[in-house]
Write an enzyme that holds these catalytic residues in place. Sequence first.
Site, PDB file in Angstrom:
ATOM      1  N   GLY A  46       4.603  -6.879 -88.698  1.00  0.00           N
ATOM      2  CA  GLY A  46       3.208  -7.937 -88.908  1.00  0.00           C
ATOM      3  C   GLY A  46       3.241  -9.541 -89.534  1.00  0.00           C
ATOM      4  O   GLY A  46       4.495  -9.055 -90.282  1.00  0.00           O
ATOM      5  N   GLN A  51       2.311 -17.341 -94.082  1.00  0.00           N
ATOM      6  CA  GLN A  51       4.241 -16.628 -94.373  1.00  0.00           C
ATOM      7  C   GLN A  51       5.334 -17.660 -93.221  1.00  0.00           C
ATOM      8  O   GLN A  51       6.621 -18.006 -94.326  1.00  0.00           O
ATOM      9  CB  GLN A  51       4.498 -15.505 -93.697  1.00  0.00           C
ATOM     10  CG  GLN A  51       3.964 -14.431 -94.370  1.00  0.00           C
ATOM     11  CD  GLN A  51       4.080 -13.153 -94.143  1.00  0.00           C
ATOM     12  OE1 GLN A  51       3.348 -12.558 -93.177  1.00  0.00           O
ATOM     13  NE2 GLN A  51       5.215 -12.461 -94.752  1.00  0.00           N
ATOM     14  N   CYS A  88       7.606  -6.673 -96.853  1.00  0.00           N
ATOM     15  CA  CYS A  88       7.012  -8.027 -96.293  1.00  0.00           C
ATOM     16  C   CYS A  88       7.691  -8.353 -96.107  1.00  0.00           C
ATOM     17  O   CYS A  88       9.257  -8.752 -96.683  1.00  0.00           O
ATOM     18  CB  CYS A  88       5.589  -8.382 -98.203  1.00  0.00           C
ATOM     19  SG  CYS A  88       5.483  -9.988 -97.107  1.00  0.00           S
ATOM     20  N   LEU A  89       7.647  -9.614 -95.144  1.00  0.00           N
ATOM     21  CA  LEU A  89       8.923  -9.984 -94.304  1.00  0.00           C
ATOM     22  C   LEU A  89       9.243 -11.605 -95.886  1.00  0.00           C
ATOM     23  O   LEU A  89      10.412 -12.215 -95.546  1.00  0.00           O
ATOM     24  CB  LEU A  89       8.821 -11.003 -93.292  1.00  0.00           C
ATOM     25  CG  LEU A  89       8.460 -10.144 -92.279  1.00  0.00           C
ATOM     26  CD1 LEU A  89       8.323 -10.456 -91.224  1.00  0.00           C
ATOM     27  CD2 LEU A  89      10.420  -8.983 -92.163  1.00  0.00           C
ATOM     28  N   HIS A 130      -2.151  -5.168 -95.538  1.00  0.00           N
ATOM     29  CA  HIS A 130      -1.325  -6.049 -96.255  1.00  0.00           C
ATOM     30  C   HIS A 130      -1.870  -7.536 -95.345  1.00  0.00           C
ATOM     31  O   HIS A 130      -1.604  -8.738 -95.989  1.00  0.00           O
ATOM     32  CB  HIS A 130       0.146  -6.047 -95.756  1.00  0.00           C
ATOM     33  CG  HIS A 130       1.009  -6.438 -95.825  1.00  0.00           C
ATOM     34  ND1 HIS A 130       1.888  -5.868 -96.605  1.00  0.00           N
ATOM     35  CD2 HIS A 130       1.643  -7.308 -95.392  1.00  0.00           C
ATOM     36  CE1 HIS A 130       2.554  -6.991 -97.394  1.00  0.00           C
ATOM     37  NE2 HIS A 130       2.492  -7.522 -95.805  1.00  0.00           N
ATOM     38  N   GLU A 131      -0.961  -7.451 -93.936  1.00  0.00           N
ATOM     39  CA  GLU A 131      -1.756  -9.205 -93.467  1.00  0.00           C
ATOM     40  C   GLU A 131      -2.917  -9.764 -93.743  1.00  0.00           C
ATOM     41  O   GLU A 131      -2.429 -10.657 -93.821  1.00  0.00           O
ATOM     42  CB  GLU A 131      -1.567  -9.059 -92.007  1.00  0.00           C
ATOM     43  CG  GLU A 131       0.134  -7.846 -91.388  1.00  0.00           C
ATOM     44  CD  GLU A 131       1.113  -9.060 -92.071  1.00  0.00           C
ATOM     45  OE1 GLU A 131       1.031  -9.497 -92.220  1.00  0.00           O
ATOM     46  OE2 GLU A 131       1.923  -8.289 -92.028  1.00  0.00           O
ATOM     47  N   HIS A 134      -2.832 -11.748 -97.149  1.00  0.00           N
ATOM     48  CA  HIS A 134      -2.081 -13.119 -97.415  1.00  0.00           C
ATOM     49  C   HIS A 134      -2.663 -13.757 -96.510  1.00  0.00           C
ATOM     50  O   HIS A 134      -2.928 -14.951 -97.340  1.00  0.00           O
ATOM     51  CB  HIS A 134      -0.951 -12.850 -95.925  1.00  0.00           C
ATOM     52  CG  HIS A 134       0.464 -12.153 -96.234  1.00  0.00           C
ATOM     53  ND1 HIS A 134       1.526 -12.662 -96.919  1.00  0.00           N
ATOM     54  CD2 HIS A 134       1.232 -11.588 -95.781  1.00  0.00           C
ATOM     55  CE1 HIS A 134       2.548 -12.149 -97.014  1.00  0.00           C
ATOM     56  NE2 HIS A 134       1.815 -11.349 -96.492  1.00  0.00           N
TER      57      HIS A 134
HETATM   58 NI    NI Z   1       3.717  -9.103 -95.739  1.00  0.00          NI
END
Ligand code: NI
Length: 160
Positions: A46, A51, A88-89, A130-131, A134
């Site tokens: 995701g 991000q 998380c990226l 999660h997304e 953000h």
């Molecule tokens: Ni994330």
Amino acid sequence: MAIRNIRELGDDILRKNCREVKEMTPRLIELIQDMYDTMYEAQGVGLAAPQVGILKRIVVIDVGGEPYTMINPRILETGGEQTGSEGCLSVPGKAGMVTRPNYVKAEAWNEKMERYEIEGEGLLARAICHELDHLDGVMYVDKVEGELYETEFAGDEDEE
Ligand code: NI
């Protein structure tokens, strides 16, 4: 198509509220394509627009199966609970335990600005929560239970 630079924890942009998308534009189509390229390249499941430094309410999710572009997404219903490892990226090399609903129903708009509903359980439910967080400047590290730990897996939403 291009890989965009992923912002990391500590970057102020990850803490801002994202704006609604009013209409689809060629620039946003390109952004969405780049978000998929960037997510797949980083082996995440995701990615949210902030991000990659864009404060728009757009996320892409692919937990293995079907990719979902979620524009202006909103959670309609949740159920149950799951506690599992999450990453998380924007927090590379780390993971932590987070409790999320085990079931999520959400609405969103696709690239054609058509409304749809999505239902997910397990990892998909976790990824949606999660997304979407953000988009409101919330990171999983705010919700983590205990310490973050090192992981070789760099992607978003590590498997449980
Ligand atoms: Ni994330």
